[in-house]
Design an enzyme around this catalytic site. Structure first.
Site, PDB file in Angstrom:
ATOM      1  CD  GLU A  41      -2.586   1.061   2.812  1.00  0.00           C
ATOM      2  OE1 GLU A  41      -3.681   1.788   3.025  1.00  0.00           O
ATOM      3  OE2 GLU A  41      -2.268   0.347   4.060  1.00  0.00           O
ATOM      4  CE  LYS A 122      -7.419   0.912   3.894  1.00  0.00           C
ATOM      5  NZ  LYS A 122      -5.203   1.630   4.045  1.00  0.00           N
ATOM      6  CB  CYS A 156      -4.470  -1.962   4.483  1.00  0.00           C
ATOM      7  SG  CYS A 156      -3.334  -2.072   5.511  1.00  0.00           S
TER       8      CYS A 156
END
Length: 289
Positions: A41, A122, A156
């Site tokens: 990331e 995200k 993540c």
């Protein structure tokens, strides 16, 4: 398909150094016959949300994307990378002073010709710094056919919510690629959660983490690739590493035929449960399917 996963230490805001690390990994992975390289990331800029917000020149992001596409082309390997991405109409964080729109954390899959074929923003931001620097997205993970494998992206913290991986699986994903920046002390995520997500949604999950220290953060490494039966296909320790794992649709189809979790879900019933809970407690349900 032979998949490669980079675990490495980035240098915050030293794009040149970080791109050299990616280029070296891409060359080594391609030389080993890998079809795709997954990187952590925000690796090209380093993981330091507030510094990225305050110090990164947003006007330079398209050029970084083109250089990453060039790495893919030169080495003949597909690449997943993660960068800030403008969130038109958003609010909250900013990069390089562009506060009128806000910015997402994105992940992008480019093919071996450097052509973008998938991008994801995200949805679950972790911690105060991410929430100050970036805007949470809302679009579900899309799925593309890549080298004969139905492929999707999360980032993540997203993978720690079962609904996110289930959303990808429900759209037909057989491979889930997850750039991450997981701090030391959360080893249960790669050791337990990633394997659980792979098992419960019956797909391959590749999880690429940073290692070492970047500004105030110390990362635990522990990158993994898990198969649709929850077994480990590859795993790293806490040092820089380049992992390799064979992934494909056959094991996914076998797992889904053996125990048909996806077919035998009862989403209408789950929504009834949520509505009942909301009525009992006076609190709205979380809307999960």
């Amino acid at each position: 398909m032979l998949l490669s996963v980079l675990q490495a230490n980035a240098v915050v805001l030293d794009v040149e150094a970080n791109l050299r690390t990616i280029e070296d990994a891409a060359k080594r992975a391609a030389d080993a016959g890998a079809h795709l390289l997954l990187t952590p990331e925000l690796f090209p800029v380093g993981y330091a949300p507030l510094r990225v917000r305050d110090e990164l020149d947003a006007a330079g992001i398209p050029a970084i994307r083109e250089r990453l596409a060039g790495i893919a082309r030169r080495n003949g390997i597909a690449l997943v990378y993660s960068l800030p991405a403008e969130a038109a109409g958003g609010s909250g964080g900013d990069v390089g002073g562009a506060s009128t729109h806000g910015w997402h954390i994105s992940a992008t899959l480019v093919d071996a010709a450097g052509t973008e074929i998938l991008r994801y923003n995200k949805v679950h931001l972790f911690g105060d710094e991410e929430r100050k620097a970036f805007v949470a997205a809302a679009e579900p993970p899309a799925v593309v056919d890549f080298n004969g494998v139905r492929t999707s992206l999360l980032i993540c913290y997203d993978i720690e919510f079962p609904e996110a991986s289930r959303a990808a699986a429900g759209r037909g994903a057989e491979l889930l690629l997850v750039p991450t920046a997981l701090s030391a002390g959360y080893e249960a995520v790669p050791q337990v959660l990633i394997r659980a997500r792979a098992l419960e949604s019956q797909l391959n999950v590749a999880y690429a983490n940073h290692c070492g220290s970047e500004d105030a953060y110390t990362f635990g490494g522990g990158s993994v690739v898990a198969g649709p039966n929850g077994g480990l296909l590859a795993e790293a320790g806490d040092a820089p590493a380049l992992l390799f794992a064979e992934v494909g649709p056959d094991a996914v189809r076998a797992a889904r035929n053996d125990v048909p979790y996806l077919r035998e879900r009862r989403p209408d019933l789950y929504r009834e449960w949520e509505a009942g809970l909301a009525a009992e407690t006076g609190q709205p349900g979380d809307g999960r399917p």
